[in-house]
Design a protein around this motif. Sequence first.
Motif, PDB file in Angstrom:
ATOM      1  N   CYS A 220       0.844  -1.187   0.000  1.00 18.43           N
ATOM      2  CA  CYS A 220       0.000   0.000   0.000  1.00 18.43           C
ATOM      3  C   CYS A 220       0.884   1.244   0.000  1.00 18.43           C
ATOM      4  CB  CYS A 220      -0.928  -0.012   1.214  1.00 18.43           C
ATOM      5  SG  CYS A 220      -0.049   0.158   2.785  1.00 18.43           S
ATOM      6  N   LEU A 221       0.267   2.385  -0.031  1.00 15.98           N
ATOM      7  CA  LEU A 221       1.016   3.648  -0.109  1.00 15.98           C
ATOM      8  C   LEU A 221       1.903   3.876   1.115  1.00 15.98           C
ATOM      9  CD1 LEU A 221       1.554   6.301  -1.603  1.00 15.98           C
ATOM     10  CD2 LEU A 221      -0.509   7.238  -0.548  1.00 15.98           C
ATOM     11  N   CYS A 222       1.413   3.585   2.295  1.00  8.88           N
ATOM     12  CA  CYS A 222       2.205   3.845   3.506  1.00  8.88           C
ATOM     13  C   CYS A 222       3.137   2.697   3.857  1.00  8.88           C
ATOM     14  CB  CYS A 222       1.288   4.171   4.685  1.00  8.88           C
ATOM     15  SG  CYS A 222       0.429   2.749   5.394  1.00  8.88           S
ATOM     16  N   GLY A 223       2.906   1.520   3.291  1.00 10.50           N
ATOM     17  CA  GLY A 223       3.784   0.386   3.542  1.00 10.50           C
ATOM     18  C   GLY A 223       3.364  -0.509   4.692  1.00 10.50           C
ATOM     19  N   ASP A 224       2.291  -0.179   5.392  1.00  9.78           N
ATOM     20  CA  ASP A 224       1.834  -1.023   6.503  1.00  9.78           C
ATOM     21  C   ASP A 224       1.389  -2.398   6.024  1.00  9.78           C
ATOM     22  OD1 ASP A 224       2.355   0.907   8.329  1.00  9.78           O
ATOM     23  OD2 ASP A 224       0.271   1.206   8.987  1.00  9.78           O
TER      24      ASP A 224
ATOM     25  N   CYS B 288      -6.078  -0.556   3.145  1.00  7.78           N
ATOM     26  CA  CYS B 288      -5.218  -0.226   4.280  1.00  7.78           C
ATOM     27  C   CYS B 288      -5.936   0.778   5.181  1.00  7.78           C
ATOM     28  CB  CYS B 288      -3.903   0.371   3.788  1.00  7.78           C
ATOM     29  SG  CYS B 288      -2.889   0.993   5.153  1.00  7.78           S
TER      30      CYS B 288
ATOM     31  N   ARG C 114      -4.748   2.664   7.345  1.00  8.57           N
ATOM     32  CA  ARG C 114      -3.954   3.873   7.601  1.00  8.57           C
ATOM     33  C   ARG C 114      -3.939   4.816   6.406  1.00  8.57           C
ATOM     34  NH1 ARG C 114       2.415   4.104   8.256  1.00  8.57           N
ATOM     35  NH2 ARG C 114       2.683   6.242   9.003  1.00  8.57           N
ATOM     36  N   CYS C 115      -3.564   4.302   5.224  1.00  9.29           N
ATOM     37  CA  CYS C 115      -3.438   5.199   4.063  1.00  9.29           C
ATOM     38  C   CYS C 115      -4.597   5.091   3.091  1.00  9.29           C
ATOM     39  CB  CYS C 115      -2.116   4.950   3.337  1.00  9.29           C
ATOM     40  SG  CYS C 115      -2.038   3.371   2.459  1.00  9.29           S
TER      41      CYS C 115
HETATM   42 ZN   LIG Z   1      -1.141   1.882   4.002  1.00 12.75          ZN
END
Ligand SMILES: [Zn+2]
Length: 123
Positions: free
Chosen positions: A6-10, A68, A70-71
């Motif tokens: 994902c964009l944030c990497g989580d 995700c 988060r992001c």
């Molecule tokens: Zn993310």
Amino acid sequence: MLEGSCLCGDISFKVNARPEGVSVCHCRQCRRQSGHLWASAYVARSDLSISGTVKWYEASETAKRGFCPRCGSSLFWAAHAEDTMSFALGALEEPTGLRLEKHIFVADKGDYYDIADGVPQKD
Ligand SMILES: [Zn+2]
């Protein structure tokens, strides 16, 4: 082996089989959730390893959509009745070695664009 995140990497994932159904979906749900179009391919669920905690949205009685928390990246789609999982092509590391095979649900496409890449279209 393909990898994505994902964009944030989580959330990250690994695809352990050759993907099928490389397509762009123009349906209302995909357009709303993605902000435009959702490009994906699928493998057997057992061939997709996911790291991180995906938030699932029950988009309909027949399918859920994973993103995700988060992001907000739209990452997965799965039909309850199928043993496969679709993942977002836009989340993949490159080179993917993949090529679009079709546009689907083009009857539901938005009125603000045309599909002019020559890839086969299905209503
Ligand atoms: Zn993310």
